[in-house]
Design a protein around this motif. Sequence first.
Motif, PDB file in Angstrom:
ATOM      1  N   VAL A 236       2.473  -3.017   3.735  1.00  0.00           N
ATOM      2  CA  VAL A 236       1.376  -3.481   2.868  1.00  0.00           C
ATOM      3  C   VAL A 236       0.381  -4.374   3.594  1.00  0.00           C
ATOM      4  O   VAL A 236      -0.614  -4.805   3.016  1.00  0.00           O
ATOM      5  CB  VAL A 236       1.893  -4.176   1.581  1.00  0.00           C
ATOM      6  CG1 VAL A 236       2.732  -3.227   0.760  1.00  0.00           C
ATOM      7  CG2 VAL A 236       2.652  -5.443   1.889  1.00  0.00           C
TER       8      VAL A 236
ATOM      9  N   ARG B 231      -3.593 -11.394  -5.108  1.00  0.00           N
ATOM     10  CA  ARG B 231      -4.754 -10.512  -5.274  1.00  0.00           C
ATOM     11  C   ARG B 231      -4.298  -9.193  -5.888  1.00  0.00           C
ATOM     12  O   ARG B 231      -3.211  -8.693  -5.583  1.00  0.00           O
ATOM     13  CB  ARG B 231      -5.407 -10.224  -3.924  1.00  0.00           C
ATOM     14  CG  ARG B 231      -6.034 -11.419  -3.282  1.00  0.00           C
ATOM     15  CD  ARG B 231      -6.541 -11.026  -1.897  1.00  0.00           C
ATOM     16  NE  ARG B 231      -6.955 -12.190  -1.162  1.00  0.00           N
ATOM     17  CZ  ARG B 231      -8.228 -12.490  -0.918  1.00  0.00           C
ATOM     18  NH1 ARG B 231      -9.180 -11.689  -1.332  1.00  0.00           N
ATOM     19  NH2 ARG B 231      -8.528 -13.579  -0.256  1.00  0.00           N
ATOM     20  N   PHE B 232      -5.164  -8.637  -6.735  1.00  0.00           N
ATOM     21  CA  PHE B 232      -4.855  -7.335  -7.326  1.00  0.00           C
ATOM     22  C   PHE B 232      -4.692  -6.274  -6.238  1.00  0.00           C
ATOM     23  O   PHE B 232      -3.850  -5.383  -6.361  1.00  0.00           O
ATOM     24  CB  PHE B 232      -5.930  -6.903  -8.312  1.00  0.00           C
ATOM     25  CG  PHE B 232      -5.842  -7.592  -9.645  1.00  0.00           C
ATOM     26  CD1 PHE B 232      -4.650  -8.059 -10.157  1.00  0.00           C
ATOM     27  CD2 PHE B 232      -6.984  -7.758 -10.408  1.00  0.00           C
ATOM     28  CE1 PHE B 232      -4.572  -8.680 -11.385  1.00  0.00           C
ATOM     29  CE2 PHE B 232      -6.919  -8.381 -11.650  1.00  0.00           C
ATOM     30  CZ  PHE B 232      -5.714  -8.838 -12.136  1.00  0.00           C
ATOM     31  N   SER B 233      -5.476  -6.367  -5.174  1.00  0.00           N
ATOM     32  CA  SER B 233      -5.365  -5.382  -4.099  1.00  0.00           C
ATOM     33  C   SER B 233      -3.994  -5.465  -3.423  1.00  0.00           C
ATOM     34  O   SER B 233      -3.414  -4.439  -3.056  1.00  0.00           O
ATOM     35  CB  SER B 233      -6.478  -5.568  -3.067  1.00  0.00           C
ATOM     36  OG  SER B 233      -6.436  -6.871  -2.509  1.00  0.00           O
ATOM     37  N   THR B 234      -3.454  -6.669  -3.283  1.00  0.00           N
ATOM     38  CA  THR B 234      -2.114  -6.841  -2.710  1.00  0.00           C
ATOM     39  C   THR B 234      -1.070  -6.286  -3.659  1.00  0.00           C
ATOM     40  O   THR B 234      -0.157  -5.559  -3.247  1.00  0.00           O
ATOM     41  CB  THR B 234      -1.841  -8.330  -2.425  1.00  0.00           C
ATOM     42  OG1 THR B 234      -2.821  -8.811  -1.514  1.00  0.00           O
ATOM     43  CG2 THR B 234      -0.449  -8.532  -1.854  1.00  0.00           C
TER      44      THR B 234
ATOM     45  N   GLU C  15      -1.497  -4.007  -5.852  1.00  0.00           N
ATOM     46  CA  GLU C  15      -1.643  -2.551  -5.837  1.00  0.00           C
ATOM     47  C   GLU C  15      -0.911  -1.929  -4.649  1.00  0.00           C
ATOM     48  O   GLU C  15      -0.188  -0.936  -4.798  1.00  0.00           O
ATOM     49  CB  GLU C  15      -3.126  -2.187  -5.791  1.00  0.00           C
ATOM     50  CG  GLU C  15      -3.381  -0.697  -5.788  1.00  0.00           C
ATOM     51  CD  GLU C  15      -4.865  -0.371  -5.694  1.00  0.00           C
ATOM     52  OE1 GLU C  15      -5.163   0.825  -5.539  1.00  0.00           O
ATOM     53  OE2 GLU C  15      -5.709  -1.283  -5.759  1.00  0.00           O
ATOM     54  N   ARG C  16      -1.065  -2.530  -3.462  1.00  0.00           N
ATOM     55  CA  ARG C  16      -0.393  -1.989  -2.270  1.00  0.00           C
ATOM     56  C   ARG C  16       1.124  -2.092  -2.391  1.00  0.00           C
ATOM     57  O   ARG C  16       1.855  -1.165  -2.007  1.00  0.00           O
ATOM     58  CB  ARG C  16      -0.883  -2.704  -1.011  1.00  0.00           C
ATOM     59  CG  ARG C  16      -2.325  -2.390  -0.668  1.00  0.00           C
ATOM     60  CD  ARG C  16      -2.748  -2.848   0.724  1.00  0.00           C
ATOM     61  NE  ARG C  16      -2.381  -4.205   1.063  1.00  0.00           N
ATOM     62  CZ  ARG C  16      -3.176  -5.275   0.951  1.00  0.00           C
ATOM     63  NH1 ARG C  16      -4.395  -5.137   0.483  1.00  0.00           N
ATOM     64  NH2 ARG C  16      -2.759  -6.472   1.316  1.00  0.00           N
TER      65      ARG C  16
ATOM     66  N   CYS D  52       2.852  -2.124  -5.228  1.00  0.00           N
ATOM     67  CA  CYS D  52       3.261  -1.129  -6.225  1.00  0.00           C
ATOM     68  C   CYS D  52       3.242   0.281  -5.653  1.00  0.00           C
ATOM     69  O   CYS D  52       4.134   1.084  -5.941  1.00  0.00           O
ATOM     70  CB  CYS D  52       2.364  -1.213  -7.460  1.00  0.00           C
ATOM     71  SG  CYS D  52       2.669  -2.658  -8.484  1.00  0.00           S
ATOM     72  N   ARG D  53       2.246   0.564  -4.820  1.00  0.00           N
ATOM     73  CA  ARG D  53       2.165   1.894  -4.203  1.00  0.00           C
ATOM     74  C   ARG D  53       3.369   2.139  -3.305  1.00  0.00           C
ATOM     75  O   ARG D  53       4.009   3.190  -3.362  1.00  0.00           O
ATOM     76  CB  ARG D  53       0.872   2.031  -3.401  1.00  0.00           C
ATOM     77  CG  ARG D  53       0.671   3.437  -2.856  1.00  0.00           C
ATOM     78  CD  ARG D  53      -0.599   3.613  -2.034  1.00  0.00           C
ATOM     79  NE  ARG D  53      -1.772   3.001  -2.636  1.00  0.00           N
ATOM     80  CZ  ARG D  53      -2.499   2.023  -2.053  1.00  0.00           C
ATOM     81  NH1 ARG D  53      -2.159   1.546  -0.876  1.00  0.00           N
ATOM     82  NH2 ARG D  53      -3.558   1.534  -2.645  1.00  0.00           N
TER      83      ARG D  53
END
Length: 71
Positions: A24, A43-46, A48-49, A51-52
């Motif tokens: 991530v 952060r939402f981007s973190t 998201e990564r 969760c992916r």
Amino acid sequence: MIVVNLDVMMAKRKISLTELAERVGLTPANLSIFKTGKARAVRFSTLERICRELDCQPSDLLEYRPDEQDS
């Protein structure tokens, strides 16, 4: 209070903190801060990564529990 269940999801997916951090793009130290619930923000981007990589939903990682004093 918000409880972080990252360790539970990592155990289910059989992935180490070091491996997940690498995937991530975080340092193991920063991911550990999140995992232990000591992070003040994420952060939402973190999120998201993470969760992916773990193939999960944010609700699998974060849980709200009312404080005892709120009752």
